[in-house]
Design an enzyme around this catalytic site. Structure first.
Site, PDB file in Angstrom:
ATOM      1  N   ASP A  50     -32.513  -0.394 -14.733  1.00 32.47           N
ATOM      2  CA  ASP A  50     -32.757   0.476 -15.889  1.00 32.47           C
ATOM      3  C   ASP A  50     -33.435  -0.313 -17.012  1.00 32.47           C
ATOM      4  O   ASP A  50     -33.811   0.244 -18.038  1.00 32.47           O
ATOM      5  CB  ASP A  50     -31.482   1.198 -16.352  1.00 32.47           C
ATOM      6  CG  ASP A  50     -30.382   0.257 -16.810  1.00 32.47           C
ATOM      7  OD1 ASP A  50     -30.575  -0.972 -16.742  1.00 32.47           O
ATOM      8  OD2 ASP A  50     -29.319   0.758 -17.232  1.00 32.47           O
ATOM      9  N   SER A  51     -33.654  -1.629 -16.779  1.00 33.85           N
ATOM     10  CA  SER A  51     -34.496  -2.418 -17.688  1.00 33.85           C
ATOM     11  C   SER A  51     -35.875  -1.781 -17.796  1.00 33.85           C
ATOM     12  O   SER A  51     -36.610  -2.039 -18.749  1.00 33.85           O
ATOM     13  CB  SER A  51     -34.635  -3.852 -17.162  1.00 33.85           C
ATOM     14  OG  SER A  51     -35.075  -3.846 -15.815  1.00 33.85           O
ATOM     15  N   ASP A  89     -30.562   1.314 -10.100  1.00 26.86           N
ATOM     16  CA  ASP A  89     -29.565   1.251 -11.165  1.00 26.86           C
ATOM     17  C   ASP A  89     -29.219   2.672 -11.583  1.00 26.86           C
ATOM     18  O   ASP A  89     -30.122   3.454 -11.913  1.00 26.86           O
ATOM     19  CB  ASP A  89     -30.245   0.588 -12.376  1.00 26.86           C
ATOM     20  CG  ASP A  89     -29.409  -0.471 -12.996  1.00 26.86           C
ATOM     21  OD1 ASP A  89     -28.246  -0.617 -12.622  1.00 26.86           O
ATOM     22  OD2 ASP A  89     -29.961  -1.191 -13.873  1.00 26.86           O
ATOM     23  N   LYS A 118     -26.627   0.580  -8.132  1.00 20.92           N
ATOM     24  CA  LYS A 118     -25.884  -0.380  -8.964  1.00 20.92           C
ATOM     25  C   LYS A 118     -25.181   0.388 -10.074  1.00 20.92           C
ATOM     26  O   LYS A 118     -25.772   1.280 -10.703  1.00 20.92           O
ATOM     27  CB  LYS A 118     -26.819  -1.443  -9.560  1.00 20.92           C
ATOM     28  CG  LYS A 118     -26.080  -2.421 -10.479  1.00 20.92           C
ATOM     29  CD  LYS A 118     -26.864  -3.694 -10.701  1.00 20.92           C
ATOM     30  CE  LYS A 118     -27.933  -3.598 -11.759  1.00 20.92           C
ATOM     31  NZ  LYS A 118     -27.446  -3.233 -13.101  1.00 20.92           N
ATOM     32  N   GLU A 120     -22.525  -0.190 -13.496  1.00 21.25           N
ATOM     33  CA  GLU A 120     -21.931  -1.161 -14.429  1.00 21.25           C
ATOM     34  C   GLU A 120     -20.468  -0.828 -14.690  1.00 21.25           C
ATOM     35  O   GLU A 120     -20.092   0.346 -14.761  1.00 21.25           O
ATOM     36  CB  GLU A 120     -22.688  -1.151 -15.764  1.00 21.25           C
ATOM     37  CG  GLU A 120     -24.111  -1.665 -15.658  1.00 21.25           C
ATOM     38  CD  GLU A 120     -24.822  -1.736 -17.003  1.00 21.25           C
ATOM     39  OE1 GLU A 120     -24.174  -1.597 -18.062  1.00 21.25           O
ATOM     40  OE2 GLU A 120     -26.053  -1.941 -17.001  1.00 21.25           O
ATOM     41  N   GLU A 188     -23.830 -11.052 -15.463  1.00 24.34           N
ATOM     42  CA  GLU A 188     -24.897 -11.190 -16.461  1.00 24.34           C
ATOM     43  C   GLU A 188     -24.423 -11.985 -17.670  1.00 24.34           C
ATOM     44  O   GLU A 188     -23.332 -11.742 -18.199  1.00 24.34           O
ATOM     45  CB  GLU A 188     -25.393  -9.794 -16.893  1.00 24.34           C
ATOM     46  CG  GLU A 188     -26.527  -9.881 -17.917  1.00 24.34           C
ATOM     47  CD  GLU A 188     -27.403  -8.639 -18.009  1.00 24.34           C
ATOM     48  OE1 GLU A 188     -27.285  -7.727 -17.172  1.00 24.34           O
ATOM     49  OE2 GLU A 188     -28.222  -8.604 -18.954  1.00 24.34           O
TER      50      GLU A 188
HETATM   51  O1  KIV Z   1     -31.774  -3.353 -15.414  1.00 27.12           O
HETATM   52  C1  KIV Z   1     -31.946  -4.418 -14.806  1.00 27.12           C
HETATM   53  O2  KIV Z   1     -33.080  -4.824 -14.537  1.00 27.12           O
HETATM   54  C2  KIV Z   1     -30.758  -5.159 -14.398  1.00 27.12           C
HETATM   55  C3  KIV Z   1     -30.896  -6.537 -13.846  1.00 27.12           C
HETATM   56  C4  KIV Z   1     -31.717  -7.484 -14.575  1.00 27.12           C
HETATM   57  C5  KIV Z   1     -29.602  -7.073 -13.400  1.00 27.12           C
HETATM   58  O3  KIV Z   1     -29.697  -4.628 -14.499  1.00 27.12           O
END
Ligand code: KIV
Length: 286
Positions: A50-51, A89, A118, A120, A188
């Site tokens: 989600d970055s 994510d 993924k 959190e 992280e």
């Molecule tokens: O959102 C993302 O890119 C991430 C990773 C860098 C772990 O969660």
């Protein structure tokens, strides 16, 4: 005819890597071509993180991306990948409202081409979501330490696990995630000694995102790795290229060529047949 059989990376591949003391690589990707090249380069896990909210869509936090946007990028990345495991994510609040909507959202990401998701955090509710996903055949990657979706409750981009007590607390969370069935855990922003201790006390692989050298894997945001994103540079990111300069130089050259009649050249245009051209030259419009 014989064709090469590509062995897809799966949860067992990653567990074997952990068991033999080797390492695997994780990079983010948000589009088809980048995913294709990362896969060709041998990256083991490709994460639609989600970055992408910040690096590809220009939002100021990851909170602002939703399921629909993540779906579009998941579809694009999945189409480019043959070998790597594709992990999406789950964005902010896409799995926190209730179990039913969480499962629907997760299930859609798998339908769009992800091999895993993924998630959190580690509350009892989240552990339940993870259990239900795993029971339904959906592998889940956990994420502990600094968890960006909890930025506002954490109170800033703070390093986690800086003391004995907080390291033990993260290990306890990690063990709960392991019991719930995650196949790996992102750690992280924590001191590498803490991440090493946690890694050594878990069975599943750990993935370092600014958690030092002793995790089973490393993850980086590909735009940081390529030198494309330049709004800020996390301490734990390494620039392997300078795509910002590459893009700037190419765009400046293109701008110059267009404005000076250098682009397009004779080779880059379509041509009329001579007879058709002659007709045009003799035609007088009224
Ligand atoms: O959102 C993302 O890119 C991430 C990773 C860098 C772990 O969660």
């Amino acid at each position: 005819m014989r064709c090469a059989v590509i062995k897809k990376v799966n949860v067992n591949t990653l567990q074997k890597i952990k068991n033999t003391g080797e390492k695997f690589s994780v990079l983010t990707a948000y589009d088809y071509s980048t995913a294709k090249y990362l896969d060709e380069a041998g990256i083991d896990v490709i994460l639609i993180g989600d970055s992408l909210a910040m690096v590809a869509l220009g939002y100021d936090t990851t909170h602002k991306i939703g399921v629909e946007e993540m779906s579009i990028f998941t579809k694009a990345v999945a189409k480019g990948v043959s070998r790597a495991m594709v992990v999406t994510d789950m964005p902010f609040m896409s799995y926190n409202i209730d179990l039913e909507s969480a499962l629907v959202n997760v299930c859609n990401m798998i339908k769009y081409g992800a091999n895993a998701v993924k998630i959190e955090g580690c509350s009892d509710y989240i552990l339940n979501v993870i259990k239900r996903c795993v029971e339904s055949g959906i592998p889940v990657m956990g994420h502990l330490g600094f968890t960006p979706q909890f930025l506002n409750t954490i109170g800033g981009y703070n390093i986690q696990g800086k003391t004995f007590d907080t390291t033990i607390a993260i290990l306890e969370q990690a063990k709960k995630l392991e019991d719930a069935g995650v196949f790996s855990i992102v750690l992280e922003m924590m001191p590498e000694e803490s991440a090493k201790f946690i890694t050594e006390n878990l069975s599943v692989p750990t993935i370092s995102c600014g958690a030092g050298r002793y995790c089973t894997a490393q993850v980086m945001v590909s735009d940081d790795m390529l030198g494309k994103f330049s709004d800020f540079k996390p301490k734990f990111a390494r620039k392997y290229g300078d795509m910002k300069s590459l893009i700037l130089n190419c765009a400046k050259q293109y701008d110059y060529d267009v404005k000076n009649g250098i682009f397009p050249s004779d080779d880059e245009v379509f041509k009329l047949d001579n007879a058709e051209f002659e007709q045009l030259l003799t035609y007088k419009s009224s």
